[in-house]
Design a protein around this motif. Structure first.
Motif, short mmCIF file in Angstrom:
data_model
loop_
_atom_site.label_atom_id
_atom_site.label_comp_id
_atom_site.label_asym_id
_atom_site.label_seq_id
_atom_site.Cartn_x
_atom_site.Cartn_y
_atom_site.Cartn_z
N LYS A 1 0.88 -1.11 -0.11
CA LYS A 1 -0.05 0.06 -0.04
C LYS A 1 0.94 1.38 0.03
CE LYS A 1 -4.16 -1.78 0.28
NZ LYS A 1 -4.98 -2.00 -1.03
N ALA A 2 0.18 2.36 -0.39
CA ALA A 2 1.07 3.65 -0.40
C ALA A 2 0.21 4.57 0.32
CB ALA A 2 0.93 4.08 -1.74
N TYR A 3 0.97 5.40 1.40
CA TYR A 3 0.43 6.18 2.09
C TYR A 3 0.89 7.78 1.44
CZ TYR A 3 -1.58 7.96 6.58
OH TYR A 3 -2.45 8.37 7.57
N VAL A 4 -0.40 8.67 1.26
CA VAL A 4 0.02 9.96 0.87
C VAL A 4 -0.09 11.20 2.04
CG1 VAL A 4 -0.76 11.82 -1.06
CG2 VAL A 4 -0.92 9.19 -1.57
N VAL A 5 0.85 11.93 1.91
CA VAL A 5 0.79 13.04 2.75
C VAL A 5 0.74 14.29 2.09
CG1 VAL A 5 1.92 14.43 4.59
CG2 VAL A 5 2.15 11.90 4.64
N TYR A 6 -0.42 15.10 2.02
CA TYR A 6 -0.57 16.21 1.19
C TYR A 6 -0.24 17.32 1.95
CZ TYR A 6 -3.74 13.70 -2.21
OH TYR A 6 -3.97 12.62 -2.86
N SER A 7 0.05 18.64 1.35
CA SER A 7 0.50 19.68 2.05
C SER A 7 -0.87 20.27 3.07
CB SER A 7 0.92 20.86 1.10
OG SER A 7 1.67 21.85 1.70
N THR B 1 0.01 10.96 -9.63
CA THR B 1 -0.78 9.95 -9.46
C THR B 1 -0.87 9.65 -7.82
OG1 THR B 1 0.94 8.08 -9.70
CG2 THR B 1 -0.62 8.67 -11.35
N PRO B 2 -1.10 10.64 -6.99
CA PRO B 2 -1.01 10.37 -5.47
C PRO B 2 -2.04 9.23 -5.22
CG PRO B 2 -2.38 12.38 -6.16
CD PRO B 2 -1.38 12.06 -7.23
N GLY B 3 -1.76 8.32 -4.41
CA GLY B 3 -2.62 7.31 -3.96
C GLY B 3 -2.80 6.08 -5.01
N TYR B 4 -2.34 6.25 -6.11
CA TYR B 4 -2.35 5.13 -7.24
C TYR B 4 -0.92 5.04 -7.89
CZ TYR B 4 -7.44 6.36 -6.82
OH TYR B 4 -8.63 6.54 -6.36
N ARG B 5 -0.99 4.13 -8.38
CA ARG B 5 0.14 3.53 -9.24
C ARG B 5 0.09 4.47 -10.31
NH1 ARG B 5 2.43 -1.51 -7.79
NH2 ARG B 5 0.71 -2.75 -6.40
N PHE C 1 -2.32 4.76 -12.90
CA PHE C 1 -3.56 4.95 -12.17
C PHE C 1 -4.30 3.72 -11.80
CE2 PHE C 1 -4.43 9.66 -12.20
CZ PHE C 1 -5.14 9.67 -10.92
N SER C 2 -3.81 2.57 -11.67
CA SER C 2 -4.48 1.36 -11.04
C SER C 2 -4.21 1.64 -9.63
CB SER C 2 -3.89 0.09 -11.77
OG SER C 2 -2.43 0.05 -11.34
N SER C 3 -5.08 0.92 -8.98
CA SER C 3 -4.98 0.97 -7.47
C SER C 3 -3.71 0.00 -6.80
CB SER C 3 -6.28 0.32 -6.76
OG SER C 3 -7.35 1.16 -7.28
N PHE C 4 -3.28 0.54 -5.75
CA PHE C 4 -2.14 -0.34 -5.22
C PHE C 4 -2.87 -1.28 -4.37
CE2 PHE C 4 0.11 3.80 -5.20
CZ PHE C 4 1.53 3.46 -5.45
#
Ligand SMILES: [Ca+2]
Length: 182
Positions: free
Chosen positions: A77-83, A172-176, A179-182
């Motif tokens: 999985k991927a974790y995204v930290v936005y500003s 592609t934040p949160g996606y591969r 644009f497919s899902s992790f």
């Protein structure tokens, strides 16, 4: 690089977002993000891990983000930290925004935008450096809306490219990167 936790790394980050869809020429800075990926087979506890830019890594300012207690990144999985809070997609399970009193991720402008470059750092809770990338080096230029991405995507041993050069998506934040899902 050799990482203390081999499976976790910075997969993508966006220093210079596009302006908001409402218009104008000022980047929507809330949309800056850092995407952390776990390519391993076991979950990793990110509690207390930090994200820095060059200025905060130097100690001149507080960390741009400190992962909250109990933040666990599952395998694959991927974790995204936005500003900023406005950029966090509603309902996103593995996303948050920089918890430094609204100061944000603070990535500086790129070399081709009349500003200094910057860097991103991922630091473990024990203070050891886990991963980093810099666009301060002359020749590594920032283009508005174009994120930096591992190449190949989601590969801890990958080099760096613009996300757009992989599958034609600006970021592609949160996606591969396709644009497919992790
Ligand atoms: Ca991505």
């Amino acid at each position: 690089m050799t990482r203390p936790t081999q499976t976790v790394f910075i997969n993508e980050y966006l220093p210079q977002p596009f302006p908001p869809v409402s218009g104008g020429t000022t980047p929507d800075y809330d949309q800056q993000f850092v995407e952390i990926y776990n390519e391993g087979t076991t979950a990793v506890d990110l509690s207390g891990w930090k994200i820095h830019d060059a200025k905060s890594y130097s100690g001149a300012e507080a960390a741009r983000h400190t992962f909250a207690p109990g933040t666990v990144l599952p395998a694959g999985k991927a974790y995204v930290v936005y500003s900023g809070a406005s950029a966090v997609p509603p309902g996103a399970q593995y996303a948050t925004y920089a918890n430094n009193n609204g100061y944000g991720l603070r990535f500086d402008r790129g070399l081709n935008q009349s500003g200094a470059g910057d860097a991103v750092y991922l630091v473990r809770a024990d203070g050891t450096l886990q991963d980093s990338h810099s666009y301060m080096t002359p020749g590594v230029e920032v283009y508005q809306g174009y994120s930096f991405n591992r190449s190949p995507d989601a590969s801890g041993t990958g080099s760096w490219a613009y996300c757009a050069n992989l599958f034609s998506y600006y970021s592609t934040p949160g996606y591969r990167a396709d644009f497919s899902s992790f």
